[in-house]
Scaffold this motif. Structure first.
Motif, PDB file in Angstrom:
ATOM      1  N   MET A   1       0.831  -1.202   0.000  1.00  0.00           N
ATOM      2  CA  MET A   1       0.000   0.000   0.000  1.00  0.00           C
ATOM      3  C   MET A   1       0.871   1.261   0.000  1.00  0.00           C
ATOM      4  SD  MET A   1      -3.189  -0.881   2.530  1.00  0.00           S
ATOM      5  CE  MET A   1      -3.979   0.656   2.084  1.00  0.00           C
ATOM      6  N   ILE A   2       1.974   1.207   0.754  1.00  0.00           N
ATOM      7  CA  ILE A   2       2.884   2.356   0.780  1.00  0.00           C
ATOM      8  C   ILE A   2       3.494   2.588  -0.599  1.00  0.00           C
ATOM      9  CG2 ILE A   2       5.056   3.202   1.726  1.00  0.00           C
ATOM     10  CD1 ILE A   2       4.383   1.682   4.293  1.00  0.00           C
ATOM     11  N   LEU A   3       3.952   1.506  -1.237  1.00  0.00           N
ATOM     12  CA  LEU A   3       4.558   1.635  -2.562  1.00  0.00           C
ATOM     13  C   LEU A   3       3.552   2.154  -3.584  1.00  0.00           C
ATOM     14  CD1 LEU A   3       6.661  -1.660  -2.636  1.00  0.00           C
ATOM     15  CD2 LEU A   3       7.498   0.677  -2.315  1.00  0.00           C
ATOM     16  N   TYR A   4       2.308   1.662  -3.493  1.00  0.00           N
ATOM     17  CA  TYR A   4       1.269   2.138  -4.403  1.00  0.00           C
ATOM     18  C   TYR A   4       0.972   3.612  -4.158  1.00  0.00           C
ATOM     19  CZ  TYR A   4      -3.315   2.734  -6.519  1.00  0.00           C
ATOM     20  OH  TYR A   4      -4.381   3.194  -7.249  1.00  0.00           O
ATOM     21  N   ASP A   5       0.927   3.984  -2.883  1.00  0.00           N
ATOM     22  CA  ASP A   5       0.655   5.376  -2.526  1.00  0.00           C
ATOM     23  C   ASP A   5       1.744   6.302  -3.064  1.00  0.00           C
ATOM     24  OD1 ASP A   5      -0.968   7.290  -0.856  1.00  0.00           O
ATOM     25  OD2 ASP A   5       0.989   7.538   0.098  1.00  0.00           O
ATOM     26  N   ARG A   6       2.997   5.877  -2.929  1.00  0.00           N
ATOM     27  CA  ARG A   6       4.099   6.714  -3.410  1.00  0.00           C
ATOM     28  C   ARG A   6       4.127   6.754  -4.937  1.00  0.00           C
ATOM     29  NH1 ARG A   6       9.002   5.014   0.776  1.00  0.00           N
ATOM     30  NH2 ARG A   6       8.059   5.976   2.621  1.00  0.00           N
ATOM     31  N   LYS A   7       3.773   5.654  -5.580  1.00  0.00           N
ATOM     32  CA  LYS A   7       3.710   5.655  -7.039  1.00  0.00           C
ATOM     33  C   LYS A   7       2.630   6.616  -7.522  1.00  0.00           C
ATOM     34  CE  LYS A   7       2.989   2.618 -11.008  1.00  0.00           C
ATOM     35  NZ  LYS A   7       2.710   1.217 -11.452  1.00  0.00           N
ATOM     36  N   LYS A   8       1.494   6.604  -6.823  1.00  0.00           N
ATOM     37  CA  LYS A   8       0.419   7.508  -7.203  1.00  0.00           C
ATOM     38  C   LYS A   8       0.835   8.962  -7.004  1.00  0.00           C
ATOM     39  CE  LYS A   8      -3.259   7.530  -4.649  1.00  0.00           C
ATOM     40  NZ  LYS A   8      -4.552   7.111  -4.028  1.00  0.00           N
ATOM     41  N   GLU A   9       1.596   9.221  -5.939  1.00  0.00           N
ATOM     42  CA  GLU A   9       2.090  10.578  -5.710  1.00  0.00           C
ATOM     43  C   GLU A   9       3.007  11.038  -6.849  1.00  0.00           C
ATOM     44  OE1 GLU A   9       3.921  11.184  -1.981  1.00  0.00           O
ATOM     45  OE2 GLU A   9       2.259  10.388  -0.819  1.00  0.00           O
ATOM     46  N   ARG A  10       3.899  10.120  -7.294  1.00  0.00           N
ATOM     47  CA  ARG A  10       4.808  10.484  -8.396  1.00  0.00           C
ATOM     48  C   ARG A  10       4.044  10.766  -9.680  1.00  0.00           C
ATOM     49  NH1 ARG A  10       8.060   6.317  -6.110  1.00  0.00           N
ATOM     50  NH2 ARG A  10       7.275   4.854  -7.679  1.00  0.00           N
ATOM     51  N   LEU A  11       3.017   9.935  -9.959  1.00  0.00           N
ATOM     52  CA  LEU A  11       2.223  10.156 -11.168  1.00  0.00           C
ATOM     53  C   LEU A  11       1.488  11.491 -11.102  1.00  0.00           C
ATOM     54  CD1 LEU A  11       0.742   6.581 -11.742  1.00  0.00           C
ATOM     55  CD2 LEU A  11       2.550   7.717 -13.045  1.00  0.00           C
ATOM     56  N   ASN A  12       0.921  11.802  -9.940  1.00  0.00           N
ATOM     57  CA  ASN A  12       0.230  13.084  -9.788  1.00  0.00           C
ATOM     58  C   ASN A  12       1.200  14.253  -9.911  1.00  0.00           C
ATOM     59  OD1 ASN A  12      -2.232  11.840  -9.381  1.00  0.00           O
ATOM     60  ND2 ASN A  12      -2.035  11.808  -7.141  1.00  0.00           N
ATOM     61  N   SER A  13       2.408  14.058  -9.379  1.00  0.00           N
ATOM     62  CA  SER A  13       3.412  15.115  -9.480  1.00  0.00           C
ATOM     63  C   SER A  13       3.829  15.343 -10.923  1.00  0.00           C
ATOM     64  CB  SER A  13       4.629  14.750  -8.627  1.00  0.00           C
ATOM     65  OG  SER A  13       5.643  15.713  -8.753  1.00  0.00           O
TER      66      SER A  13
END
Length: 217
Positions: A194-206
């Motif tokens: 979940m943490i890795l998915y959350d950080r991946k989503k943050e990078r995509l949004n960024s």
């Protein structure tokens, strides 16, 4: 960027918290069950028709007759607990090996609980490293404990003696502790995903925000 990070954490907060609570609960239960197996004399429970009973634990052996009082001795004085019951046909590994394996498994289980609790306390900081080490400690703890459990279950499977092999309650507790440790490791790994998915989503949004900034309409 800060707004995106805050939103992604809120979106997964409920499930992330639930998984961590479950991981802490199962790791604590694993520690309790392994502690029962660590201190109680129920890894081997043998009884003769005459009422003579031998109960062997990790650190001490208990010999009881028909009298209410039992005699207790250190397992360091016993090479093979089956010999105490009068059955010398059963070969078993040196008890020191079992003591080392069970002790290391117990210590790693404690480490797994502490790391999982630490990960829960620092939940808002996405403690990926804590959860990874907790899962690794739990898996190794279960693997070490399954070695002596497997040996004794193999003896029980081939058991053919006039001496009755009663339910080894300490072994059962330790086996359940292994299962709980593995379940805890799975939940810790799920929280890591979940943490890795959350950080991946943050990078995509960024990246999307950067694209919109560089290419205004």
């Amino acid at each position: 960027m800060p707004l995106t990070r805050q939103r992604s954490r809120v979106d997964g907060h409920f499930w992330y918290r639930t998984i961590l609570i479950t991981s802490v609960s199962t790791s604590g239960l694993a520690l309790l069950l392994q502690f029962i197996g660590f201190v109680t004399p129920g890894w081997i429970v043998l009884s003769q028709p005459s009422g003579f009973t031998v109960s062997a634990g990790v650190w001490y052996i208990q010999v009881c007759n028909n009298s209410p009082q039992c005699r207790t001795a250190s397992m360091t004085r016993v090479v093979n607990p089956f010999n105490v019951a009068g059955d010398t046909k059963i070969d078993f590994t040196n008890w020191v090996e079992l003591q080392v394996e069970v002790t290391l498994a117990f210590v790693l289980c404690i480490a797994g609980v502490l790391l999982t609790v630490n990960g829960f306390i620092h939940m808002s900081h996405s403690p990926k490293s804590y959860l990874g080490w907790a899962a690794l400690a739990s898996v190794i703890s279960a693997a070490l404990l399954m070695i002596p459990i497997g040996r004794l279950l193999d003896i029980l499977r081939q058991w053919d003696s006039y001496i009755v092999y009663s339910t080894p309650y300490s072994l059962v507790a330790s086996c359940l502790g292994c299962v709980c440790a593995l379940i805890s490791a799975l939940f810790s790994l799920s929280a890591m995903c979940m943490i890795l998915y959350d950080r991946k989503k943050e990078r995509l949004n960024s990246d999307e925000r950067d694209d919109l900034t560089l290419n205004p309409t």
